[in-house]
Motif scaffolding. Structure first.
Motif, PDB file in Angstrom:
ATOM      1  N   ALA A   1       0.826  -1.208   0.000  1.00  0.00           N
ATOM      2  CA  ALA A   1       0.000   0.000   0.000  1.00  0.00           C
ATOM      3  C   ALA A   1       0.860   1.258   0.000  1.00  0.00           C
ATOM      4  O   ALA A   1       0.622   2.197  -0.784  1.00  0.00           O
ATOM      5  CB  ALA A   1      -0.935  -0.010   1.210  1.00  0.00           C
ATOM      6  N   ILE A   2       1.867   1.304   0.873  1.00  0.00           N
ATOM      7  CA  ILE A   2       2.741   2.485   0.930  1.00  0.00           C
ATOM      8  C   ILE A   2       3.524   2.636  -0.375  1.00  0.00           C
ATOM      9  O   ILE A   2       3.712   3.749  -0.882  1.00  0.00           O
ATOM     10  CB  ILE A   2       3.704   2.379   2.129  1.00  0.00           C
ATOM     11  CG1 ILE A   2       2.913   2.413   3.448  1.00  0.00           C
ATOM     12  CG2 ILE A   2       4.726   3.507   2.098  1.00  0.00           C
ATOM     13  CD1 ILE A   2       2.112   3.681   3.651  1.00  0.00           C
TER      14      ILE A   2
ATOM     15  N   ALA B   1       2.533   1.718  -3.361  1.00  0.00           N
ATOM     16  CA  ALA B   1       1.619   2.236  -4.371  1.00  0.00           C
ATOM     17  C   ALA B   1       1.363   3.728  -4.176  1.00  0.00           C
ATOM     18  O   ALA B   1       1.305   4.496  -5.148  1.00  0.00           O
ATOM     19  CB  ALA B   1       0.306   1.463  -4.322  1.00  0.00           C
ATOM     20  N   LEU B   2       1.220   4.147  -2.923  1.00  0.00           N
ATOM     21  CA  LEU B   2       0.994   5.568  -2.644  1.00  0.00           C
ATOM     22  C   LEU B   2       2.194   6.408  -3.062  1.00  0.00           C
ATOM     23  O   LEU B   2       2.034   7.467  -3.705  1.00  0.00           O
ATOM     24  CB  LEU B   2       0.706   5.757  -1.154  1.00  0.00           C
ATOM     25  CG  LEU B   2       0.486   7.198  -0.673  1.00  0.00           C
ATOM     26  CD1 LEU B   2      -0.726   7.813  -1.374  1.00  0.00           C
ATOM     27  CD2 LEU B   2       0.292   7.231   0.846  1.00  0.00           C
ATOM     28  N   LEU B   3       3.379   5.961  -2.724  1.00  0.00           N
ATOM     29  CA  LEU B   3       4.582   6.702  -3.107  1.00  0.00           C
ATOM     30  C   LEU B   3       4.775   6.688  -4.626  1.00  0.00           C
ATOM     31  O   LEU B   3       5.258   7.665  -5.209  1.00  0.00           O
ATOM     32  CB  LEU B   3       5.801   6.109  -2.414  1.00  0.00           C
ATOM     33  CG  LEU B   3       5.850   6.308  -0.897  1.00  0.00           C
ATOM     34  CD1 LEU B   3       7.006   5.528  -0.288  1.00  0.00           C
ATOM     35  CD2 LEU B   3       5.977   7.783  -0.551  1.00  0.00           C
TER      36      LEU B   3
ATOM     37  N   ALA C   1       2.381   6.752  -6.774  1.00  0.00           N
ATOM     38  CA  ALA C   1       1.470   7.777  -7.282  1.00  0.00           C
ATOM     39  C   ALA C   1       2.064   9.173  -7.100  1.00  0.00           C
ATOM     40  O   ALA C   1       1.924  10.036  -7.976  1.00  0.00           O
ATOM     41  CB  ALA C   1       0.128   7.664  -6.564  1.00  0.00           C
ATOM     42  N   CYS C   2       2.734   9.391  -5.974  1.00  0.00           N
ATOM     43  CA  CYS C   2       3.374  10.692  -5.746  1.00  0.00           C
ATOM     44  C   CYS C   2       4.492  10.944  -6.762  1.00  0.00           C
ATOM     45  O   CYS C   2       4.653  12.070  -7.256  1.00  0.00           O
ATOM     46  CB  CYS C   2       3.936  10.751  -4.319  1.00  0.00           C
ATOM     47  SG  CYS C   2       2.686  10.724  -3.020  1.00  0.00           S
TER      48      CYS C   2
END
Length: 343
Positions: free
Chosen positions: A164-165, A167-169, A171-172
């Motif tokens: 999850a982390i 994927a979030l990074l 996206a950033c």
């Protein structure tokens, strides 16, 4: 069960042979390039630099050997050995043959840190520092999430939180690529994300080597307990292993090693996933043999791939592309031909 004794007896022989292979790959890497270099030139330059004397080699060749090729080869050794060692640790710790060093988000965190540095037009040293800090911060966040969720399987929580982390990074990073200057910043971001050792110098070696040595120390000291960490937590605790603290120490060491490597080279995949499988074919799953074998294979593979990257075409091929182009088919070959289990 019958394969294990053979692997144990073959261990020292395999490690010695791989060490010889690494020396040969290093020699080929230093000799390969647009400027012709003789083996005697390498010896003369190294001896002269260490002793403070004159090498008797042409100044251009001396500069090529000492300032360009040797630092790059040493960086390849450190990066390849670090990613392979981290992969061996993670695969054993998480009891999963598909785990790689970026499973907890360290590569995604390093990517985000480096991209922020490039987006802000910072210096190369600052970009490497942000990449290093980003990788460590990402894993710290993942571990914080894992410590909050205590009623679930800790390994599963860490893996899912890492996904999850990551994927979030990711996206950033994509957002910053959209916002970046398409003429200056975006090409630099893309080039860094694809991985390269082209800009390595001796100062970079001084920044990565201490982190790698510090991270390697607990792996070596806890090598026997790592074999027990491949068991279920209850079984390992019944044998006297404090699984929670050992997992924290080992994950921190592997993360430190991976962050140091990625901050220097950019994102280079497949080494941490592929190399431990090859190492097990030589010496079996015993971590005391698996760790040095993985590091030797990873170092030789990284130096070999980097040599190909700068010699097979008129322009340098990014390491991430070449490593995947070689690693993915070879991994499929192992998958199709290996009859024994992964463990």
């Amino acid at each position: 069960m019958q394969q294990q004794p053979k692997a144990q007896h073959a261990g020292p022989i395999a490690i010695g042979a791989l060490a010889g292979l690494l020396v040969a790959v290093i020699l080929v890497a230093i000799l390969t390039g647009k400027y012709p270099v003789m083996p005697g030139d390498i010896f003369a330059v190294v001896v002269a630099k260490l002793s403070g004397g004159e090498s008797g080699v042409a100044p251009t060749i001396e500069t090529v050997i000492w300032n360009v090729r040797l630092p790059r080869v040493c960086a390849g050794i450190l990066v390849g050995a670090s990613l392979a060692a981290a992969g061996a640790v993670y695969q054993g710790l998480f009891r999963n043959p598909l785990v790689s060093p970026d499973i907890l988000g360290v590569s995604a965190g390093a990517s985000f840190g480096a991209v922020v540095g490039i987006f802000l037009s910072l210096s190369v040293l600052a970009i490497q520092g942000l990449a290093f800090a980003g990788g460590l911060a990402a894993v710290a966040i993942v571990y914080a999430i894992g410590s909050i969720v205590r009623e679930r399987d800790p390994i599963l929580v860490l893996v899912l939180a890492g996904v999850a982390i990551g994927a979030l990074l990711g996206a950033c990073v994509s957002l910053l690529k959209v916002l970046a200057d398409p003429y200056n910043q975006l090409p630099a971001i893309t080039f860094w994300l694809l991985g390269s050792l082209a800009s390595i110098n001796r100062a970079d070696l001084g920044s990565i080597l201490p982190a790698v040595l510090v991270a390697l120390l607990p792996m070596v000291l806890l090598r026997w307990r790592m074999n027990l960490m491949t068991l279920d937590d209850e079984e390992a605790r019944a044998l006297g292993v404090e699984t929670r603290w050992i997992r924290i120490v080992i994950v921190a060491a592997a993360t430190l090693m991976t962050a140091a490597a990625v901050s220097t080279s950019g994102i280079i995949g497949w080494i941490g996933l592929l190399v431990p499988h090859v190492a097990r074919m030589f010496v079996g799953p015993d971590f005391s043999r698996l760790l040095p074998t993985s590091m030797l294979i990873g170092a030789a593979y990284m130096v070999g791939v980097d040599t190909l990257a700068r010699s097979i075409a008129a322009i340098e091929v990014p390491l991430g592309i070449l490593a995947a182009a070689i690693g993915a088919p070879f991994f499929l070959y192992l998958l199709l031909t290996t009859r024994r289990g992964w463990q």
